[in-house]
Design a protein around this motif. Structure first.
Motif, PDB file in Angstrom:
ATOM      1  N   THR A 117      31.150 -15.909  23.599  1.00  0.00           N
ATOM      2  CA  THR A 117      32.496 -16.078  24.149  1.00  0.00           C
ATOM      3  C   THR A 117      32.701 -17.396  24.878  1.00  0.00           C
ATOM      4  O   THR A 117      33.757 -18.023  24.754  1.00  0.00           O
ATOM      5  CB  THR A 117      32.816 -14.914  25.113  1.00  0.00           C
ATOM      6  N   GLU A 118      31.677 -17.828  25.615  1.00  0.00           N
ATOM      7  CA  GLU A 118      31.851 -18.979  26.498  1.00  0.00           C
ATOM      8  C   GLU A 118      31.347 -20.293  25.931  1.00  0.00           C
ATOM      9  O   GLU A 118      31.527 -21.350  26.554  1.00  0.00           O
ATOM     10  CB  GLU A 118      31.166 -18.687  27.836  1.00  0.00           C
ATOM     11  N   GLN A 173      35.552 -10.592  22.562  1.00  0.00           N
ATOM     12  CA  GLN A 173      36.274 -11.780  22.119  1.00  0.00           C
ATOM     13  C   GLN A 173      35.273 -12.863  21.699  1.00  0.00           C
ATOM     14  O   GLN A 173      34.815 -13.647  22.523  1.00  0.00           O
ATOM     15  CB  GLN A 173      37.191 -12.299  23.231  1.00  0.00           C
ATOM     16  N   TYR A 174      34.949 -12.875  20.433  1.00  0.00           N
ATOM     17  CA  TYR A 174      34.045 -13.900  19.913  1.00  0.00           C
ATOM     18  C   TYR A 174      34.823 -15.189  19.675  1.00  0.00           C
ATOM     19  O   TYR A 174      35.893 -15.165  19.069  1.00  0.00           O
ATOM     20  CB  TYR A 174      33.433 -13.458  18.591  1.00  0.00           C
ATOM     21  N   ASP A 175      34.265 -16.300  20.138  1.00  0.00           N
ATOM     22  CA  ASP A 175      34.879 -17.613  19.909  1.00  0.00           C
ATOM     23  C   ASP A 175      33.865 -18.468  19.150  1.00  0.00           C
ATOM     24  O   ASP A 175      33.131 -19.257  19.735  1.00  0.00           O
ATOM     25  CB  ASP A 175      35.262 -18.260  21.237  1.00  0.00           C
ATOM     26  N   ALA A 193      27.603 -12.714  26.326  1.00  0.00           N
ATOM     27  CA  ALA A 193      28.921 -13.282  26.621  1.00  0.00           C
ATOM     28  C   ALA A 193      28.868 -14.805  26.654  1.00  0.00           C
ATOM     29  O   ALA A 193      29.765 -15.485  26.150  1.00  0.00           O
ATOM     30  CB  ALA A 193      29.435 -12.737  27.953  1.00  0.00           C
TER      31      ALA A 193
END
Length: 232
Positions: free
Chosen positions: A127-128, A87-89, A123
């Motif tokens: 992601t974060e 889940q790339y943000d 991550a």
């Protein structure tokens, strides 16, 4: 068998390639014999963190496109990552220089946490929305891995592991690495890019077979033997 992987934290295909390699490794019958060694690679050694700049803006600046187009490209990449469960943000990604993070990865590897550290830093970045170029952030990531945060911070405040990062990059130059991820299997075969899991499995099996060849039957020796069907 040793598998060496050159990668950079800011490379979206490196995290995707990690997942695809892991999927291929999971299907390899002798996975427990594989030693994975990570190597540092900086896509942009001169990268400077600009407070407030988004990854969409940075991409637009480098590609000579609009910010909207940059976001569209990143959204497409996020879709590719989602195909392997990531889940790339990109809205939260903090563009920064990765040299300090690479030193952190070597520090963690020296304490037996190499694979875990790679996963944790990827991550954190994709992601974060953590700044992996920040000392306190890396100290916390170290704590997440069971390392002493104060020790991590104190170590990274020196030039420890800088030489190891540079040596990785020197090795990459010697074997003509042009892009990452880059995988080398037992110094025999190389795979460039986030290739399908099936390809990684195929290369693993090929190297295994070459390292463990079946015995060659000397001609004529099967005349005085019992066959598996019981015929003698």
């Amino acid at each position: 068998m040793k598998v060496e992987i050159w990668s950079d934290i800011m490379c979206p295909f490196c995290y995707i390639g990690k997942r695809k390699f892991e999927a291929g490794l999971a299907k390899f019958a002798h996975a427990d014999t594989v030693e994975v060694q990570w190597h540092s690679f900086e896509l942009d050694p001169n990268m400077q963190h600009k407070p407030g700049q988004t990854i969409h803006e940075l991409l637009a600046e480098r590609k000579g496109i609009s910010v909207a187009q940059g976001k569209q490209m990143n959204d497409h990449m996020a879709g590719i990552a989602a195909e392997v469960g990531l889940q790339y943000d990109f809205d939260r990604v903090v563009p920064t220089n990765t040299f300090l993070a690479h030193r952190f990865l070597h520090l963690a590897a020296a304490q037996g946490k190499g694979n875990e550290a790679e996963e944790r830093v990827f991550a954190a970045y994709f992601t974060e929305g953590k700044d992996i170029g920040d000392l306190d952030t890396l100290a916390q990531l170290g704590a997440d891995l069971g390392l002493d945060a104060a020790e991590v911070k104190a170590t990274l405040q020196t030039d420890a592991f800088a030489q190891q990062v540079r040596y990785d990059e020197y090795q990459a130059q010697q074997i003509n690495v042009r892009g990452v991820p880059y995988f080398v299997f037992d110094d025999k075969y190389a795979v460039s890019g986030a290739q399908p899991a099936e390809l990684f499995q195929e290369v693993l099996e090929k190297v295994w077979e070459e390292n463990h060849p079946a015995p060659t039957l000397v001609a004529g020796q099967d005349s005085a033997a019992c066959a598996v069907d019981g015929n003698c």
